[in-house]
Design an enzyme around this catalytic site. Structure first.
Site, PDB file in Angstrom:
ATOM      1  N   ARG A 170       0.886  -1.168   0.000  1.00  0.00           N
ATOM      2  CA  ARG A 170       0.000   0.000   0.000  1.00  0.00           C
ATOM      3  C   ARG A 170       0.927   1.223   0.000  1.00  0.00           C
ATOM      4  O   ARG A 170       1.557   1.538   1.008  1.00  0.00           O
ATOM      5  CB  ARG A 170      -0.908  -0.014   1.234  1.00  0.00           C
ATOM      6  CG  ARG A 170      -1.847   1.186   1.358  1.00  0.00           C
ATOM      7  CD  ARG A 170      -2.675   1.060   2.616  1.00  0.00           C
ATOM      8  NE  ARG A 170      -3.362   2.307   2.936  1.00  0.00           N
ATOM      9  CZ  ARG A 170      -4.591   2.622   2.559  1.00  0.00           C
ATOM     10  NH1 ARG A 170      -5.284   1.764   1.832  1.00  0.00           N
ATOM     11  NH2 ARG A 170      -5.135   3.773   2.909  1.00  0.00           N
ATOM     12  N   HIS A 197      -6.972   1.550  -6.888  1.00  0.00           N
ATOM     13  CA  HIS A 197      -7.236   0.755  -5.691  1.00  0.00           C
ATOM     14  C   HIS A 197      -8.041  -0.486  -6.104  1.00  0.00           C
ATOM     15  O   HIS A 197      -9.218  -0.618  -5.771  1.00  0.00           O
ATOM     16  CB  HIS A 197      -8.025   1.610  -4.695  1.00  0.00           C
ATOM     17  CG  HIS A 197      -8.005   1.094  -3.287  1.00  0.00           C
ATOM     18  ND1 HIS A 197      -7.479  -0.135  -2.947  1.00  0.00           N
ATOM     19  CD2 HIS A 197      -8.484   1.628  -2.123  1.00  0.00           C
ATOM     20  CE1 HIS A 197      -7.602  -0.320  -1.640  1.00  0.00           C
ATOM     21  NE2 HIS A 197      -8.216   0.733  -1.126  1.00  0.00           N
ATOM     22  N   GLN A 200     -10.091  -2.763  -3.508  1.00  0.00           N
ATOM     23  CA  GLN A 200     -11.317  -2.151  -3.017  1.00  0.00           C
ATOM     24  C   GLN A 200     -12.465  -2.357  -4.000  1.00  0.00           C
ATOM     25  O   GLN A 200     -13.582  -2.715  -3.618  1.00  0.00           O
ATOM     26  CB  GLN A 200     -11.099  -0.652  -2.789  1.00  0.00           C
ATOM     27  CG  GLN A 200     -12.342   0.104  -2.340  1.00  0.00           C
ATOM     28  CD  GLN A 200     -12.821  -0.322  -0.969  1.00  0.00           C
ATOM     29  OE1 GLN A 200     -12.070  -0.228   0.004  1.00  0.00           O
ATOM     30  NE2 GLN A 200     -14.049  -0.810  -0.868  1.00  0.00           N
ATOM     31  N   ASP A 289     -16.675   8.921  -1.416  1.00  0.00           N
ATOM     32  CA  ASP A 289     -15.363   8.776  -0.785  1.00  0.00           C
ATOM     33  C   ASP A 289     -14.998  10.136  -0.206  1.00  0.00           C
ATOM     34  O   ASP A 289     -15.623  11.164  -0.529  1.00  0.00           O
ATOM     35  CB  ASP A 289     -14.330   8.318  -1.820  1.00  0.00           C
ATOM     36  CG  ASP A 289     -12.989   7.933  -1.198  1.00  0.00           C
ATOM     37  OD1 ASP A 289     -12.917   7.818   0.039  1.00  0.00           O
ATOM     38  OD2 ASP A 289     -12.013   7.760  -1.953  1.00  0.00           O
ATOM     39  N   CYS A 329     -16.075   3.598   0.606  1.00  0.00           N
ATOM     40  CA  CYS A 329     -14.912   2.731   0.849  1.00  0.00           C
ATOM     41  C   CYS A 329     -14.319   2.911   2.242  1.00  0.00           C
ATOM     42  O   CYS A 329     -13.478   2.110   2.655  1.00  0.00           O
ATOM     43  CB  CYS A 329     -13.861   2.953  -0.232  1.00  0.00           C
ATOM     44  SG  CYS A 329     -13.382   4.668  -0.472  1.00  0.00           S
ATOM     45  N   ARG A 357     -13.774  -6.762   1.787  1.00  0.00           N
ATOM     46  CA  ARG A 357     -12.364  -6.566   1.453  1.00  0.00           C
ATOM     47  C   ARG A 357     -11.600  -7.867   1.722  1.00  0.00           C
ATOM     48  O   ARG A 357     -10.798  -8.316   0.903  1.00  0.00           O
ATOM     49  CB  ARG A 357     -11.771  -5.426   2.295  1.00  0.00           C
ATOM     50  CG  ARG A 357     -12.114  -4.017   1.842  1.00  0.00           C
ATOM     51  CD  ARG A 357     -11.398  -3.633   0.550  1.00  0.00           C
ATOM     52  NE  ARG A 357      -9.954  -3.706   0.684  1.00  0.00           N
ATOM     53  CZ  ARG A 357      -9.199  -2.738   1.213  1.00  0.00           C
ATOM     54  NH1 ARG A 357      -9.764  -1.615   1.637  1.00  0.00           N
ATOM     55  NH2 ARG A 357      -7.885  -2.866   1.304  1.00  0.00           N
TER      56      ARG A 357
END
Length: 371
Positions: A170, A197, A200, A289, A329, A357
């Site tokens: 990450r 991402h 996700q 988001d 998310c 996830r």
């Protein structure tokens, strides 16, 4: 060393010799002479080493031959592969939820988790998921490696490949994940970059299938900043046929090249608009988001002004219709990009989304390891 090394050692004052022809083949030649007393300082050795390969080869071919795969961008895979991974996620999720604990495909395997950016969901979902399927996950925080500062990314990739079976990272710069994948000899999973991402969005796709009943043919409307989440939604829409709309303020549209590539693919219907009220009409999912991601917090106040009218509130959800689910998310800044009422409403599926996830990532890692 990853490449074969050819070395020759010779002694000036002794006829004994030792030759190393490759990493896996050793030949020794020695001639036994009468013992001669030679002072230690008199023994000098010349060492010459030459890389048997003229250039470092990419690890991609080696991984492919071993049935290993990286997971860097959703658009790297075709529709059938993405749907197979999602089907596998549903199967493995059902096993875990049933209390089944004998399915241990990761037994004896280790996962190295690199975190240049901290995250509760990413760490817990990867670490717990890998453990539940029999493996061991190792957390490497921002100060443990300082990848690209204390040690070059290519060196980190090759060292971790020798200790671990799979790497998740990450990071900030997308180039870092590309470099990790280039030099690692084990699969590399993109846990997030500033550009995209994918894990996700795979979890999001799984959640939509569970609640809407399908992914193909749905209308997903994202309201907010055209960020890395949007880029991965665009990539998914270039592989799976569904209607994706990004409603964002002017100047905050997603990367133009990524949007054009997704549109050019001709698979899903894609729209970029600056009118959230019009965009959400008939949506199956309204998605939000944070307006200022990690690394953009100094812009937070400015963005709050620019993003006025893009908050997902009860009024916007009514415009979407009673069939619309709300997704986020996380983490959410309640009262900023979404109201408390929307995130706590009965049609909010943010917490099943967060749980997924783990299940989506387990399926991704199973695919990457060829299991």
């Amino acid at each position: 060393m990853a490449a074969a090394i050819s070395c020759h050692f010779s002694s000036v004052s002794s006829p004994d010799s030792f030759s190393l022809s490759s990493a896996s083949s050793i030949s020794r030649t020695a001639r036994i002479l009468p013992r001669v007393s030679v002072p230690a300082p008199a023994i000098r050795r010349r060492i010459s080493c030459q890389n048997a390969s003229t250039a470092l080869q990419s690890s991609v071919n080696g991984k492919a031959e071993a049935g290993l795969k990286d997971f860097l961008n959703i658009s790297d895979f075709d529709k059938d592969t993405i749907l197979k991974i999602l089907d596998r996620a549903k199967e493995v999720k059902a096993l875990i939820k049933s209390g089944e604990r004998t399915y241990l495909p990761f037994k004896g395997k280790t996962l190295a988790m690199i975190f240049a950016k901290p995250s509760m969901r990413t760490r817990v979902s990867f670490e717990t998921g890998f453990h539940l399927l029999g493996g061991h996950a190792l957390y490497l925080g921002p100060d443990d490696i300082q990848m690209g500062k204390r040690e070059e990314t290519r060196d980190v990739a090759r060292v971790l490949s020798r200790y671990n079976d799979i790497i998740m990272a990450r990071v900030f710069a997308h180039q870092d994940i590309l470099d990790l994948a280039k030099y690692a000899t084990v699969p590399v999973i993109n846990g997030l970059t500033d550009f995209n991402h994918p894990c996700q969005i795979m979890a999001d796709a799984l959640t939509i299938i569970e609640h809407v009943g399908r992914l193909e043919g749905t209308k997903v409307v994202y309201v907010g900043d055209g960020n890395n989440i949007v880029h991965s939604w665009l990539m998914l829409a270039s592989v799976i046929p569904f209607h994706f709309v990004c409603a964002c303020p002017r100047g905050f549209e997603p990367d133009a090249r990524t949007a054009k590539n997704a549109i050019r693919a001709g698979v899903g219907k894609i729209e970029i608009t600056n009118d959230p009220k019009e965009a959400v009409k008939g949506a199956d999912v309204v998605y939000s988001d944070v307006w200022a991601s990690m690394g953009q917090k100094e812009e937070a106040e400015y963005r709050r002004k620019v993003f006025q009218g893009f908050q997902v509130d009860e009024e916007l959800m009514k415009l979407a219709g009673p069939q619309a689910y709300f997704m986020h998310c996380l983490p959410a800044e309640r009262g900023i990009e979404v109201t408390d009422g929307v995130i706590e409403a009965s049609n909010s599926i943010v917490f099943p989304q967060a749980e997924n996830r783990m299940h989506a990532q387990n399926a991704i890692m199973l695919h990457a390891l060829g299991l």
